[in-house]
Design an enzyme around this catalytic site. Structure first.
Site, PDB file in Angstrom:
ATOM      1  N   HIS A 256      16.422   0.911  -9.670  1.00  0.00           N
ATOM      2  CA  HIS A 256      16.428   0.552  -8.242  1.00  0.00           C
ATOM      3  C   HIS A 256      15.863  -0.835  -7.949  1.00  0.00           C
ATOM      4  O   HIS A 256      15.889  -1.285  -6.815  1.00  0.00           O
ATOM      5  CB  HIS A 256      15.657   1.589  -7.419  1.00  0.00           C
TER       6      HIS A 256
HETATM    7  C1  UD1 Z   1      10.517   1.096  -2.295  1.00  0.00           C
HETATM    8  C2  UD1 Z   1       9.283   0.366  -2.791  1.00  0.00           C
HETATM    9  C3  UD1 Z   1       9.231   0.388  -4.310  1.00  0.00           C
HETATM   10  C4  UD1 Z   1       9.357   1.786  -4.833  1.00  0.00           C
HETATM   11  C5  UD1 Z   1      10.623   2.421  -4.279  1.00  0.00           C
HETATM   12  C6  UD1 Z   1      10.799   3.834  -4.768  1.00  0.00           C
HETATM   13  C7  UD1 Z   1       8.559  -1.545  -1.419  1.00  0.00           C
HETATM   14  C8  UD1 Z   1       8.545  -3.012  -1.310  1.00  0.00           C
HETATM   15  N1  UD1 Z   1       9.317  -1.042  -2.411  1.00  0.00           N
HETATM   16  O1  UD1 Z   1      11.659   0.355  -2.666  1.00  0.00           O
HETATM   17  O2  UD1 Z   1       8.000  -0.158  -4.736  1.00  0.00           O
HETATM   18  O3  UD1 Z   1       9.395   1.779  -6.250  1.00  0.00           O
HETATM   19  O4  UD1 Z   1      10.532   2.400  -2.852  1.00  0.00           O
HETATM   20  O5  UD1 Z   1      11.833   4.467  -4.142  1.00  0.00           O
HETATM   21  O6  UD1 Z   1       7.915  -0.870  -0.649  1.00  0.00           O
HETATM   22  N2  UD1 Z   1      16.812   4.349   2.052  1.00  0.00           N
HETATM   23  C9  UD1 Z   1      17.457   5.527   2.310  1.00  0.00           C
HETATM   24  N3  UD1 Z   1      16.714   6.652   2.489  1.00  0.00           N
HETATM   25  C10 UD1 Z   1      15.363   6.632   2.440  1.00  0.00           C
HETATM   26  C11 UD1 Z   1      14.719   5.418   2.170  1.00  0.00           C
HETATM   27  C12 UD1 Z   1      15.462   4.291   1.959  1.00  0.00           C
HETATM   28  O7  UD1 Z   1      18.682   5.579   2.374  1.00  0.00           O
HETATM   29  O8  UD1 Z   1      14.717   7.670   2.640  1.00  0.00           O
HETATM   30  C13 UD1 Z   1      17.587   3.104   1.847  1.00  0.00           C
HETATM   31  C14 UD1 Z   1      17.131   2.004   2.775  1.00  0.00           C
HETATM   32  O9  UD1 Z   1      17.813   2.057   3.959  1.00  0.00           O
HETATM   33  C15 UD1 Z   1      17.384   0.751   1.967  1.00  0.00           C
HETATM   34  C16 UD1 Z   1      17.249   1.213   0.547  1.00  0.00           C
HETATM   35  O10 UD1 Z   1      17.317   2.632   0.546  1.00  0.00           O
HETATM   36  O11 UD1 Z   1      18.694   0.313   2.176  1.00  0.00           O
HETATM   37  C17 UD1 Z   1      15.970   0.747  -0.050  1.00  0.00           C
HETATM   38  O12 UD1 Z   1      14.807   1.320   0.588  1.00  0.00           O
HETATM   39  P1  UD1 Z   1      13.478   0.482   0.821  1.00  0.00           P
HETATM   40  O13 UD1 Z   1      12.451   1.336   1.444  1.00  0.00           O
HETATM   41  O14 UD1 Z   1      13.828  -0.794   1.460  1.00  0.00           O
HETATM   42  O15 UD1 Z   1      12.924   0.054  -0.582  1.00  0.00           O
HETATM   43  P2  UD1 Z   1      13.085   0.681  -2.016  1.00  0.00           P
HETATM   44  O16 UD1 Z   1      14.091  -0.115  -2.761  1.00  0.00           O
HETATM   45  O17 UD1 Z   1      13.268   2.155  -1.917  1.00  0.00           O
END
Ligand code: UD1
Length: 391
Positions: free
Chosen positions: A239
């Protein structure tokens, strides 16, 4: 003592669960309030962890949702600050049951079913790990004179291109008490000039959760669907932006892994960020099985019984170290060097060409056995709570 516990994203939930369980035993001395920022909000990324790990419903959910780094940071800070500012010493306990703000808040708070938590300003905020919520809540709290406690403080990848590294640096720079997972973290903090009295090496709360739940791990559906056999399949997670935000890089990595697996099934629970990218690429291979993100108990069942794990996560390298499962990390650096020097992890890097030699070593049965780092013994949260009582 009034204490706020912050949880925002998936890797936070297994770190706070045992701390909350330990706090429940001293509820006459420490009053805590659980605040979910809502950074992760899906059932698969958040809700299922609360259910499986027995974490109580949050007292407050800030519901910040998706956004850019700055958007999420800003929303979390604004909402957490408002929560802290709703401080009316003159307000009676009964009046305090509803959250009221002196000015109309530009968002709504959903309180948990508990609804008994204190309101307004806490004495301390306890943050874990390195996600956006960790940093944002530390800043909001510290500026209002609330003490900051950082669980898993002091670790560094020295890779400033990672948002997590910035979160660690900023959080640690305003932390009052560090609870650390490794001697390397202690050393990093001492080098930065932090007073030794603030640094407390307690072990790893994520491992508390792992050891406590090992006997409850659950065989996921994927086991039968893909006819998995003990120690004859891979588990993969990806990821990190460096691996998944660019199509060619993601495709080349997966191609190398599929080839290197020599036909063994690869179970790939896909993170939402990666899923968005994969849609456009259309990768297919007979031994590659992409599935939805798994619950904690199912995911760790798969890891425990796997031949090896391939990941770019940090936390998973700690879990594989304790379960003594070979782990290949697709990153150029790690903030958890003890998983390599002591544990079963190897740093493969992000260059797809690096994968083949490591695969060869694995298949030849040449992987190191590994040991478990000091104090990763399942009792870290008890040590933390014992120490909190003395603050
Ligand atoms: C975040 C953390 C990372 C951790 C990871 C584990 C930061 C900077 N990064 O990264 O350290 O290892 O989580 O998962 O805080 N999304 C969904 N559903 C959700 C949550 C997110 O669809 O419940 C989507 C968001 O809309 C986004 C993508 O997933 O497009 C990434 O989510 P985001 O919270 O931005 O960061 P992660 O890459 O998950």
């Amino acid at each position: 003592m009034k204490l706020d516990i912050i949880a925002g994203a998936r890797p936070n939930f297994m770190k706070i669960a045992p701390i909350i369980a330990a706090l429940e035993k001293v509820s006459d001395k420490i009053q805590y309030r659980l605040i979910h920022t809502g950074q992760h909000y899906d059932k698969k990324m958040s809700g299922s962890f609360f259910e499986q790990l027995g974490i109580p419903e949050p007292d407050v959910n800030l519901e910040v949702g998706s956004g850019t780094q700055a958007e999420q940071t800003a929303r979390i800070m604004e909402r957490y600050e408002a929560l802290l500012l709703d401080y009316h010493p003159e307000r009676s306990e009964t009046e305090s049951k509803d959250l009221k703000f002196e000015k109309e808040a530009p968002f709504s708070f959903r309180r948990g079913v508990g609804g008994e938590a204190f309101i307004g300003k806490s004495d301390w905020v306890l943050v874990v790990g390195d996600v956006t919520s960790t940093m944002a809540c530390s800043i909001a709290a510290k500026k209002l004179g609330v003490g900051v406690i950082h669980v898993e403080g002091g670790i560094r990848s020295n890779d400033i291109t990672m948002p997590e590294e910035i979160n660690r640096m900023v959080t640690d720079s305003i932390t009052d008490i560090f609870y650390t997972t490794s001697e390397v973290a202690n050393e990093n903090l001492r080098k930065l000039g932090h007073d030794a009295s603030k640094i407390r090496y307690v072990g790893n709360t994520m491992i508390d959760t792992l050891l406590k739940n090992m006997s409850r791990f659950q065989k996921p559906e994927a086991w039968d669907v893909f006819s998995l056999k003990e120690k004859s399949y891979f588990v993969m997670t990806l990821h990190r932006p460096a691996n998944v935000d660019e199509e060619t890089q993601l495709k080349n990595l997966i191609d190398e892994i599929v080839n290197g697996a020599k036909g063994m099934p690869i179970i790939f629970p896909v993170h939402p960020r990666t899923a968005k990218m994969l849609k456009g690429i259309g990768i297919e291979a007979d031994n590659l099985h992409m599935i939805e993100p798994l619950g904690y108990l199912e995911f760790n069942y798969l890891v425990q019984h796997s031949f090896a794990v391939i990941t770019d996560s940090g936390g998973i390298t700690e879990e594989t170290t304790v379960m003594k499962v070979p782990c290949m990390t697709l990153r150029d650096n790690t903030e958890r060097p003890e998983t390599i020097t002591i544990g079963t992890n190897e740093l493969v890097g992000t260059n797809p060409d690096n994968i083949a030699p490591f695969m060869k070593k694995l298949h030849a049965g040449d992987w190191k056995a590994g040991e478990i780092p000091y104090l990763w013994d399942g009792k870290t949260s008890e040590r933390i709570v014992e120490d909190l009582l003395g603050l």
